[in-house]
Scaffold this motif. Structure first.
Motif, PDB file in Angstrom:
ATOM      1  N   THR A 233      -5.784  -7.236   4.545  1.00 31.64           N
ATOM      2  CA  THR A 233      -6.515  -6.831   5.741  1.00 31.64           C
ATOM      3  C   THR A 233      -8.003  -6.605   5.495  1.00 31.64           C
ATOM      4  O   THR A 233      -8.703  -6.135   6.381  1.00 31.64           O
ATOM      5  N   ASN A 234      -8.495  -6.938   4.310  1.00 31.29           N
ATOM      6  CA  ASN A 234      -9.923  -6.812   4.028  1.00 31.29           C
ATOM      7  C   ASN A 234     -10.631  -8.069   4.522  1.00 31.29           C
ATOM      8  O   ASN A 234     -10.479  -9.146   3.952  1.00 31.29           O
ATOM      9  N   ILE A 235     -11.405  -7.922   5.584  1.00 31.13           N
ATOM     10  CA  ILE A 235     -11.988  -9.088   6.256  1.00 31.13           C
ATOM     11  C   ILE A 235     -12.915  -9.881   5.354  1.00 31.13           C
ATOM     12  O   ILE A 235     -12.959 -11.115   5.416  1.00 31.13           O
ATOM     13  N   THR A 236     -13.669  -9.205   4.505  1.00 29.89           N
ATOM     14  CA  THR A 236     -14.652  -9.924   3.685  1.00 29.89           C
ATOM     15  C   THR A 236     -14.062 -10.525   2.414  1.00 29.89           C
ATOM     16  O   THR A 236     -14.662 -11.429   1.829  1.00 29.89           O
ATOM     17  N   HIS A 237     -12.883 -10.058   1.991  1.00 30.30           N
ATOM     18  CA  HIS A 237     -12.338 -10.532   0.715  1.00 30.30           C
ATOM     19  C   HIS A 237     -11.005 -11.269   0.829  1.00 30.30           C
ATOM     20  O   HIS A 237     -10.710 -12.125  -0.004  1.00 30.30           O
ATOM     21  N   ASP A 238     -10.189 -10.931   1.826  1.00 33.97           N
ATOM     22  CA  ASP A 238      -8.881 -11.579   1.928  1.00 33.97           C
ATOM     23  C   ASP A 238      -8.982 -12.955   2.578  1.00 33.97           C
ATOM     24  O   ASP A 238      -9.988 -13.286   3.206  1.00 33.97           O
ATOM     25  N   ARG A 239      -7.933 -13.750   2.412  1.00 29.37           N
ATOM     26  CA  ARG A 239      -7.949 -15.152   2.834  1.00 29.37           C
ATOM     27  C   ARG A 239      -6.776 -15.487   3.750  1.00 29.37           C
ATOM     28  O   ARG A 239      -5.758 -14.789   3.761  1.00 29.37           O
ATOM     29  N   ILE A 240      -6.915 -16.579   4.463  1.00 27.28           N
ATOM     30  CA  ILE A 240      -5.875 -17.054   5.374  1.00 27.28           C
ATOM     31  C   ILE A 240      -4.791 -17.806   4.596  1.00 27.28           C
ATOM     32  O   ILE A 240      -5.100 -18.625   3.728  1.00 27.28           O
ATOM     33  N   VAL A 241      -3.535 -17.522   4.925  1.00 28.12           N
ATOM     34  CA  VAL A 241      -2.430 -18.298   4.357  1.00 28.12           C
ATOM     35  C   VAL A 241      -1.713 -19.111   5.433  1.00 28.12           C
ATOM     36  O   VAL A 241      -0.989 -20.058   5.113  1.00 28.12           O
ATOM     37  N   GLU A 242      -1.909 -18.743   6.706  1.00 30.62           N
ATOM     38  CA  GLU A 242      -1.327 -19.523   7.798  1.00 30.62           C
ATOM     39  C   GLU A 242      -2.137 -19.280   9.064  1.00 30.62           C
ATOM     40  O   GLU A 242      -2.553 -18.166   9.337  1.00 30.62           O
ATOM     41  N   ILE A 243      -2.362 -20.346   9.814  1.00 28.92           N
ATOM     42  CA  ILE A 243      -3.015 -20.230  11.105  1.00 28.92           C
ATOM     43  C   ILE A 243      -2.190 -20.988  12.136  1.00 28.92           C
ATOM     44  O   ILE A 243      -1.739 -22.107  11.880  1.00 28.92           O
ATOM     45  N   SER A 244      -1.939 -20.343  13.265  1.00 28.21           N
ATOM     46  CA  SER A 244      -1.207 -20.980  14.354  1.00 28.21           C
ATOM     47  C   SER A 244      -2.079 -20.976  15.594  1.00 28.21           C
ATOM     48  O   SER A 244      -2.721 -19.965  15.911  1.00 28.21           O
ATOM     49  N   ILE A 245      -2.116 -22.117  16.287  1.00 28.15           N
ATOM     50  CA  ILE A 245      -3.009 -22.300  17.428  1.00 28.15           C
ATOM     51  C   ILE A 245      -2.233 -22.871  18.605  1.00 28.15           C
ATOM     52  O   ILE A 245      -1.413 -23.777  18.441  1.00 28.15           O
ATOM     53  N   ILE A 246      -2.497 -22.308  19.781  1.00 27.36           N
ATOM     54  CA  ILE A 246      -2.069 -22.948  21.033  1.00 27.36           C
ATOM     55  C   ILE A 246      -3.338 -23.160  21.848  1.00 27.36           C
ATOM     56  O   ILE A 246      -3.984 -22.197  22.271  1.00 27.36           O
TER      57      ILE A 246
ATOM     58  N   LEU B 162     -12.381 -12.540  10.332  1.00 29.46           N
ATOM     59  CA  LEU B 162     -11.882 -13.123   9.090  1.00 29.46           C
ATOM     60  C   LEU B 162     -12.004 -14.645   9.113  1.00 29.46           C
ATOM     61  O   LEU B 162     -12.375 -15.272   8.114  1.00 29.46           O
ATOM     62  N   LEU B 163     -11.731 -15.253  10.269  1.00 30.55           N
ATOM     63  CA  LEU B 163     -11.880 -16.704  10.404  1.00 30.55           C
ATOM     64  C   LEU B 163     -13.330 -17.118  10.162  1.00 30.55           C
ATOM     65  O   LEU B 163     -13.606 -18.118   9.475  1.00 30.55           O
ATOM     66  N   LEU B 164     -14.277 -16.359  10.710  1.00 28.53           N
ATOM     67  CA  LEU B 164     -15.699 -16.676  10.519  1.00 28.53           C
ATOM     68  C   LEU B 164     -16.106 -16.544   9.051  1.00 28.53           C
ATOM     69  O   LEU B 164     -16.952 -17.305   8.565  1.00 28.53           O
ATOM     70  N   GLU B 165     -15.520 -15.570   8.345  1.00 30.26           N
ATOM     71  CA  GLU B 165     -15.791 -15.446   6.911  1.00 30.26           C
ATOM     72  C   GLU B 165     -15.322 -16.693   6.170  1.00 30.26           C
ATOM     73  O   GLU B 165     -16.014 -17.195   5.275  1.00 30.26           O
ATOM     74  N   GLU B 166     -14.149 -17.203   6.542  1.00 29.41           N
ATOM     75  CA  GLU B 166     -13.634 -18.421   5.901  1.00 29.41           C
ATOM     76  C   GLU B 166     -14.539 -19.617   6.199  1.00 29.41           C
ATOM     77  O   GLU B 166     -14.843 -20.417   5.304  1.00 29.41           O
ATOM     78  N   PHE B 167     -14.982 -19.745   7.446  1.00 31.17           N
ATOM     79  CA  PHE B 167     -15.897 -20.837   7.781  1.00 31.17           C
ATOM     80  C   PHE B 167     -17.189 -20.715   6.975  1.00 31.17           C
ATOM     81  O   PHE B 167     -17.727 -21.722   6.492  1.00 31.17           O
ATOM     82  N   HIS B 168     -17.698 -19.507   6.827  1.00 32.31           N
ATOM     83  CA  HIS B 168     -18.942 -19.309   6.071  1.00 32.31           C
ATOM     84  C   HIS B 168     -18.772 -19.749   4.617  1.00 32.31           C
ATOM     85  O   HIS B 168     -19.649 -20.437   4.070  1.00 32.31           O
ATOM     86  N   ARG B 169     -17.650 -19.366   3.994  1.00 33.88           N
ATOM     87  CA  ARG B 169     -17.401 -19.772   2.608  1.00 33.88           C
ATOM     88  C   ARG B 169     -17.299 -21.285   2.487  1.00 33.88           C
ATOM     89  O   ARG B 169     -17.637 -21.862   1.452  1.00 33.88           O
ATOM     90  N   ALA B 170     -16.830 -21.944   3.553  1.00 36.31           N
ATOM     91  CA  ALA B 170     -16.685 -23.402   3.543  1.00 36.31           C
ATOM     92  C   ALA B 170     -17.985 -24.118   3.920  1.00 36.31           C
ATOM     93  O   ALA B 170     -18.028 -25.348   3.938  1.00 36.31           O
TER      94      ALA B 170
END
Length: 259
Positions: free
Chosen positions: A19-32, A102-110
């Motif tokens: 649950t740490n937004i700046t350090h934790d990572r996504i393992v699954e994303i579901s979208i509708i 958290l999603l925006l953090e992942e985009f930033h790292r990418a």
């Protein structure tokens, strides 16, 4: 009930390493992705977080290191995800405080920038908590009359969130079937950034909402204490917060050049 949409809206949910937004990572994303026509496009993707998944997180979402070992990294799917989110409004359950930052953090790292300047954000949990304070499982039972099977599965939680919002619109006359109205209703306040480190005052000026400068106009602080900006940028803050301070700094520099 069909949602009243002027453009597509994406309902999404994340399962993560923690649950740490700046350090934790996504393992699954579901979208509708719901189109104005009512058509739904549903996708679920597991992601290799490039770090071990703690046992306590696996106990919640049942995703193990072995489950994601051969899956793509976020960087490998970032461009396609950006394309899906572009020009869409966004909805989720506690999404404004957790999933979106958290999603925006992942985009930033990418190295990907997702422009959300015109995006309307509907947080179904906020609507729920304002009208019927509980959690998603209880919300699903209360509004939809069904038990949420496979809770903490991204796809089940995402589908439940969409159904709950439709049921909320049918139940409450004070809600308007319009994404702009729902986004305003589900906002936590006049936050500038998702974490609420900056808020707008009654004059629509950004005010610092934490620490020694709490209650001070951000422009004034950045002018009078240049080192504060560097401290923000180098500190353990969400990227969205750093970007908000950067925009204020750029505005100050632009005003100086005009003098």
């Amino acid at each position: 009930m069909k949602l009243n949409l002027q453009r597509p809206i994406i309902f999404f949910d994340l399962e993560t390493t923690g649950t740490n937004i700046t350090h934790d990572r996504i393992v699954e994303i579901s979208i509708i992705k719901v189109l104005p026509s009512g058509e739904e496009i549903e996708k679920t993707r597991r992601i290799n977080p490039e770090m071990p998944i703690p046992a306590e997180s696996t106990a919640v979402h049942h995703i193990t290191d072995e489950d994601v070992a051969s899956e793509p990294t976020f960087k490998q799917v970032a461009k396609s995800l950006k394309e899906m989110f572009t020009d869409c409004d966004i909805a989720g359950f506690n999404s404004n405080r957790f999933d979106i930052p958290l999603l925006l953090e992942e985009f930033h790292r990418a190295g990907i920038v997702l422009d959300m300047s015109k995006t309307r954000l509907v947080d179904v949990q906020t609507i729920y908590h304002k009208l019927e304070p509980r959690n998603l499982t209880a919300a699903y039972r209360f509004y939809c009359g069904k038990n949420l099977e496979d809770a903490h599965s991204a796809s089940a939680d995402t589908r439940a969130t969409l159904e709950v919002l439709k049921a909320q619109l049918e139940r409450y006359s004070e809600l308007t079937n319009d994404i702009k109205s729902l986004a305003e209703f589900s906002s936590h306040g006049r936050n500038v950034d998702f974490a609420g480190r900056l808020v707008f005052n009654d004059d629509n000026k950004e005010v610092i909402n934490f620490g020694k400068y709490k209650g001070k106009i951000a422009e004034d602080v950045l002018r009078n204490d240049p080192g504060y900006y560097s401290w923000i940028q180098q500190g353990d803050f969400q990227q969205n917060t750093k970007d908000a301070f950067a925009r204020i700094r750029l505005r100050i520099d632009a005003k100086r050049r005009l003098k």
